[in-house]
Design an enzyme around this catalytic site. Structure first.
Site, PDB file in Angstrom:
ATOM      1  N   TYR A 118      69.199  16.003  26.186  1.00 26.96           N
ATOM      2  CA  TYR A 118      69.107  16.204  24.732  1.00 26.96           C
ATOM      3  C   TYR A 118      67.718  16.695  24.298  1.00 26.96           C
ATOM      4  O   TYR A 118      67.620  17.770  23.687  1.00 26.96           O
ATOM      5  CB  TYR A 118      69.529  14.927  23.980  1.00 26.96           C
ATOM      6  CG  TYR A 118      69.331  15.069  22.481  1.00 26.96           C
ATOM      7  CD1 TYR A 118      70.198  15.839  21.708  1.00 26.96           C
ATOM      8  CD2 TYR A 118      68.251  14.466  21.839  1.00 26.96           C
ATOM      9  CE1 TYR A 118      69.994  16.001  20.339  1.00 26.96           C
ATOM     10  CE2 TYR A 118      68.048  14.620  20.477  1.00 26.96           C
ATOM     11  CZ  TYR A 118      68.922  15.382  19.732  1.00 26.96           C
ATOM     12  OH  TYR A 118      68.719  15.555  18.377  1.00 26.96           O
ATOM     13  N   LYS A 174      66.793  20.469  22.768  1.00 26.13           N
ATOM     14  CA  LYS A 174      66.192  20.668  21.443  1.00 26.13           C
ATOM     15  C   LYS A 174      64.864  21.422  21.590  1.00 26.13           C
ATOM     16  O   LYS A 174      64.531  22.275  20.770  1.00 26.13           O
ATOM     17  CB  LYS A 174      65.965  19.331  20.735  1.00 26.13           C
ATOM     18  CG  LYS A 174      67.221  18.574  20.371  1.00 26.13           C
ATOM     19  CD  LYS A 174      68.137  19.308  19.420  1.00 26.13           C
ATOM     20  CE  LYS A 174      67.696  19.336  17.992  1.00 26.13           C
ATOM     21  NZ  LYS A 174      68.702  19.969  17.102  1.00 26.13           N
TER      22      LYS A 174
HETATM   23  N1  LIG Z   1      70.401  11.781  13.742  1.00 27.58           N
HETATM   24  C1  LIG Z   1      69.098  11.818  13.938  1.00 27.58           C
HETATM   25  O1  LIG Z   1      68.413  10.774  13.901  1.00 27.58           O
HETATM   26  C2  LIG Z   1      68.412  13.112  14.197  1.00 27.58           C
HETATM   27  C3  LIG Z   1      69.105  14.323  14.268  1.00 27.58           C
HETATM   28  N2  LIG Z   1      68.402  15.494  14.488  1.00 27.58           N
HETATM   29  C4  LIG Z   1      69.104  16.783  14.527  1.00 27.58           C
HETATM   30  O2  LIG Z   1      69.749  16.956  13.295  1.00 27.58           O
HETATM   31  C5  LIG Z   1      70.922  17.734  13.467  1.00 27.58           C
HETATM   32  C6  LIG Z   1      72.093  17.038  12.828  1.00 27.58           C
HETATM   33  O3  LIG Z   1      72.248  15.788  13.464  1.00 27.58           O
HETATM   34  P1  LIG Z   1      73.225  14.664  12.917  1.00 27.58           P
HETATM   35  O4  LIG Z   1      73.651  15.016  11.559  1.00 27.58           O
HETATM   36  O5  LIG Z   1      72.594  13.360  13.187  1.00 27.58           O
HETATM   37  O6  LIG Z   1      74.423  14.826  13.944  1.00 27.58           O
HETATM   38  P2  LIG Z   1      75.993  14.924  13.662  1.00 27.58           P
HETATM   39  O7  LIG Z   1      76.644  14.810  14.972  1.00 27.58           O
HETATM   40  O8  LIG Z   1      76.390  13.970  12.605  1.00 27.58           O
HETATM   41  O9  LIG Z   1      76.130  16.377  13.084  1.00 27.58           O
HETATM   42  C7  LIG Z   1      76.162  17.512  13.883  1.00 27.58           C
HETATM   43  C8  LIG Z   1      77.257  18.416  13.361  1.00 27.58           C
HETATM   44  O10 LIG Z   1      77.282  19.575  14.203  1.00 27.58           O
HETATM   45  C9  LIG Z   1      78.643  19.861  14.466  1.00 27.58           C
HETATM   46  N3  LIG Z   1      78.776  20.545  15.733  1.00 27.58           N
HETATM   47  C10 LIG Z   1      78.616  20.021  16.966  1.00 27.58           C
HETATM   48  N4  LIG Z   1      78.897  20.946  17.884  1.00 27.58           N
HETATM   49  C11 LIG Z   1      79.228  22.069  17.226  1.00 27.58           C
HETATM   50  C12 LIG Z   1      79.626  23.356  17.616  1.00 27.58           C
HETATM   51  N5  LIG Z   1      79.757  23.669  18.901  1.00 27.58           N
HETATM   52  N6  LIG Z   1      79.889  24.282  16.682  1.00 27.58           N
HETATM   53  C13 LIG Z   1      79.796  23.962  15.368  1.00 27.58           C
HETATM   54  N7  LIG Z   1      79.432  22.759  14.931  1.00 27.58           N
HETATM   55  C14 LIG Z   1      79.149  21.820  15.848  1.00 27.58           C
HETATM   56  C15 LIG Z   1      79.351  18.519  14.514  1.00 27.58           C
HETATM   57  O11 LIG Z   1      80.750  18.672  14.296  1.00 27.58           O
HETATM   58  C16 LIG Z   1      78.637  17.759  13.421  1.00 27.58           C
HETATM   59  O12 LIG Z   1      79.316  17.895  12.199  1.00 27.58           O
HETATM   60  C17 LIG Z   1      71.082  17.953  14.960  1.00 27.58           C
HETATM   61  O13 LIG Z   1      70.658  19.250  15.282  1.00 27.58           O
HETATM   62  C18 LIG Z   1      70.167  16.915  15.574  1.00 27.58           C
HETATM   63  O14 LIG Z   1      69.658  17.349  16.809  1.00 27.58           O
HETATM   64  C19 LIG Z   1      67.064  15.494  14.619  1.00 27.58           C
HETATM   65  C20 LIG Z   1      66.355  14.355  14.558  1.00 27.58           C
HETATM   66  C21 LIG Z   1      66.958  13.071  14.354  1.00 27.58           C
HETATM   67  C1  LIG Z   2      68.531  -2.576  22.126  1.00 29.98           C
HETATM   68  C2  LIG Z   2      68.510  -1.148  22.467  1.00 29.98           C
HETATM   69  C3  LIG Z   2      67.393  -0.876  23.386  1.00 29.98           C
HETATM   70  C4  LIG Z   2      68.374  -0.346  21.197  1.00 29.98           C
HETATM   71  C5  LIG Z   2      68.900   1.030  21.374  1.00 29.98           C
HETATM   72  C6  LIG Z   2      68.597   1.848  20.170  1.00 29.98           C
HETATM   73  C7  LIG Z   2      68.885   3.315  20.418  1.00 29.98           C
HETATM   74  C8  LIG Z   2      70.365   3.519  20.410  1.00 29.98           C
HETATM   75  C9  LIG Z   2      68.140   4.158  19.402  1.00 29.98           C
HETATM   76  C10 LIG Z   2      66.633   3.870  19.440  1.00 29.98           C
HETATM   77  C11 LIG Z   2      65.921   5.137  19.034  1.00 29.98           C
HETATM   78  C12 LIG Z   2      67.023   6.085  18.658  1.00 29.98           C
HETATM   79  C13 LIG Z   2      66.745   7.588  18.736  1.00 29.98           C
HETATM   80  C14 LIG Z   2      65.536   7.970  17.935  1.00 29.98           C
HETATM   81  O1  LIG Z   2      65.639   7.530  16.592  1.00 29.98           O
HETATM   82  C15 LIG Z   2      65.262   9.455  17.944  1.00 29.98           C
HETATM   83  C16 LIG Z   2      66.438  10.345  17.888  1.00 29.98           C
HETATM   84  C17 LIG Z   2      66.254  11.624  17.493  1.00 29.98           C
HETATM   85  C18 LIG Z   2      67.281  12.580  17.548  1.00 29.98           C
HETATM   86  O2  LIG Z   2      67.030  13.778  17.408  1.00 29.98           O
HETATM   87  C19 LIG Z   2      68.663  12.159  17.831  1.00 29.98           C
HETATM   88  C20 LIG Z   2      68.868  10.685  17.775  1.00 29.98           C
HETATM   89  C21 LIG Z   2      67.746   9.907  18.426  1.00 29.98           C
HETATM   90  C22 LIG Z   2      67.716  10.289  19.912  1.00 29.98           C
HETATM   91  C23 LIG Z   2      67.981   8.393  18.245  1.00 29.98           C
HETATM   92  C24 LIG Z   2      69.244   7.930  19.032  1.00 29.98           C
HETATM   93  C25 LIG Z   2      69.417   6.420  19.067  1.00 29.98           C
HETATM   94  C26 LIG Z   2      68.179   5.702  19.571  1.00 29.98           C
HETATM   95  C27 LIG Z   2      67.931   6.046  21.030  1.00 29.98           C
END
Ligand SMILES: NC(=O)C1=CN([C@@H]2O[C@H](COP(=O)(O)OP(=O)(O)OC[C@H]3O[C@@H](n4cnc5c(N)ncnc54)[C@H](O)[C@@H]3O)[C@@H](O)[C@H]2O)C=CC1
Ligand SMILES: CC(C)CCC[C@@H](C)[C@H]1CC[C@H]2[C@@H]3[C@H](O)CC4=CC(=O)CC[C@]4(C)[C@H]3CC[C@]12C
Length: 409
Positions: free
Chosen positions: A199, A203
């Site tokens: 992952y 990214k």
């Molecule tokens: N959730 C987090 O804490 C963080 C997320 N991100 C980034 O933010 C972005 C959004 O993440 P989230 O909303 O958390 O994830 P999510 O899984 O809720 O949203 C991702 C969306 O992309 C769509 N998707 C996946 N594969 C696809 C494909 N092949 N074609 C079209 N659509 C597709 C999914 O259906 C989903 O709706 C991602 O790029 C992720 O890497 C970055 C930092 C932290």
């Molecule tokens: C008791 C366990 C050790 C707790 C596990 C927690 C984990 C599931 C989560 C702890 C940190 C999270 C990640 C972090 O916030 C950074 C992230 C950035 C992204 O771009 C995608 C999600 C994630 C990797 C997030 C995923 C869950 C954790 C690993």
């Protein structure tokens, strides 16, 4: 192009199996008070002329970006929402003044992306496969996150779309494989961004593609302007892992057992503020192309610095859960053993079933390593201020947790 200074660059040591393209062999192109979410707040005095495309627009972050755009981008004429899985909530948005076009598509299919991008002025690329639990194969993660991003870039170039905002991640920088802390760092803080997990590798490679595409000539001869936003761990309405912890706590009789020392800081940012940053960047790229093009920005707000578990308790506490212990109840070596056993079980069971628990050696390392940001680069470059205070972010998240399942509304 690239970052200010030579700091936390996200150029790690990611390697992909031969034939899939690695770091060197990639097909690199050229080298608040918001009130209820609703449509119709656009200032009618401004011409509605812009077409936006949001990839991954039905995901956790994507949905917030879509709703934020409808509310806060007065120049919007059409909003295209592109996702592999379309959400039923999109229907309610189709009755407003902005044309909302739902496009079911796959970013790995270049022709589908090209068709969706045709005629768009701005692309916000949030689609991604967020998998640190071993649910998908490394090849699939690469295909979606890296090839998918390459397809988006090429579609912009072919179609003459000039502005591309990419949702990157803090994971592009770290925590790294050495487990070195990144304590309240900024975009220029020196840090060795070395990764092995698919992952963060994907990214980092995708972010690099986006930044290197800045300045490429798009159809018509004008330069492409790109930039990347790096959220830390996002929380808020729609955050599935928070719900998972809630249900786990209920199963344990209303308790969660502390696993991570309280002193380990883990950066968190509210989803509404992350969405707001995307909207602002998309708007300002046109006016500040020379300053912002090819730049990276950490996403930040006023969420407090805490450990992953202590931060979650800000929401789970009011929902009736208790975090047991002031220190981790199990020693680190035992947690690592359990995490390793989980990884082994996942591998052994793979032919029969998908075993993908939250605890594995990678998630343990991420949760157990300080990684927090302190920066004002977004404010300096494009006037970003968080739209939601910490109190509001917290209240909205608690409200969503207490309301049960369903959409982010
Ligand atoms: N959730 C987090 O804490 C963080 C997320 N991100 C980034 O933010 C972005 C959004 O993440 P989230 O909303 O958390 O994830 P999510 O899984 O809720 O949203 C991702 C969306 O992309 C769509 N998707 C996946 N594969 C696809 C494909 N092949 N074609 C079209 N659509 C597709 C999914 O259906 C989903 O709706 C991602 O790029 C992720 O890497 C970055 C930092 C932290
Ligand atoms: C008791 C366990 C050790 C707790 C596990 C927690 C984990 C599931 C989560 C702890 C940190 C999270 C990640 C972090 O916030 C950074 C992230 C950035 C992204 O771009 C995608 C999600 C994630 C990797 C997030 C995923 C869950 C954790 C690993």
């Amino acid at each position: 192009m690239g970052q200010e200074g030579g700091g936390a660059s996200g150029r790690g040591r990611c390697r992909w199996p031969a034939g899939l393209g690695d770091e060197d062999g990639l097909p690199v192109a050229s080298l608040g008070a918001l009130g209820p979410w609703r449509q119709g707040m656009a200032d009618s005095a401004q011409a509605q002329e812009l077409v936006y495309l949001v990839t991954g627009g039905c995901g956790f972050l994507g949905e917030h970006v879509v709703r934020m755009l409808l509310q806060r981008e007065p120049r919007l004429r059409e909003l295209r929402v592109f996702d592999l899985h379309l959400g039923p909530w999109l229907e309610e948005l189709k009755t407003g003044p902005v044309q909302v076009t739902a496009i079911q598509g796959d970013v790995t299919q270049a022709h589908e992306v090209a068709a969706a991008v045709a005629g768009a002025h701005v692309v916000i690329h949030t689609a991604g496969l967020v998998d640190v639990f071993g649910r998908a194969s490394p090849e699939t993660i690469r295909e979606v996150n890296v090839q998918g991003t390459q397809n988006v870039i090429e579609a912009c170039v072919q179609n003459g779309t000039r502005f591309l905002v990419y949702t990157s991640s803090m994971e592009v920088v770290g925590p790294n494989i050495k487990g070195q802390p990144f304590y309240r760092g900024n975009e220029d803080t020196p840090y060795e961004a070395a990764h092995r997990h698919p992952y963060p590798c994907s990214k980092a490679l995708a972010e690099r593609l986006v930044l290197e595409a800045n300045g490429r000539k798009v159809r018509g001869g004008l330069p492409l302007v790109t930039c990347a936003l790096r959220p830390t761990g996002i929380y808020g309405e729609g955050h599935q892992i928070m719900k998972d912890f809630y249900h786990q706590g209920l199963r344990l009789g209303g308790r969660l057992l502390r696993a991570i020392p309280a002193s380990v800081e883990h950066g968190r940012v509210y989803v509404g503020n992350v969405a707001w940053m995307h909207v602002l960047v998309a708007r300002e790229l046109e006016h500040r192309a020379a300053l912002m093009g090819g730049q990276v920005y950490f996403c930040y707000d006023h969420s407090p610095y805490k450990s992953y578990e202590d931060f979650n308790m800000e929401f789970l506490g009011p929902c009736g859960l208790r975090l047991v212990g002031t220190h981790p109840l199990l020693p680190y070596w035992l947690l690592l053993l359990l995490a390793t056993l989980n990884a082994l079980l996942q591998w052994l069971l793979r032919p029969l079933l998908l075993y993908a628990p939250l605890l594995n050696p990678y998630t343990l390392a991420v949760a157990n390593t300080t990684f927090s940001v302190s920066t004002d680069k977004a404010r300096r470059h494009f006037g970003y201020e968080p739209l939601f205070s910490w109190e509001e972010s917290r209240a909205r998240t608690i409200h969503w947790m207490q309301a049960g399942e369903g959409s982010t509304q």
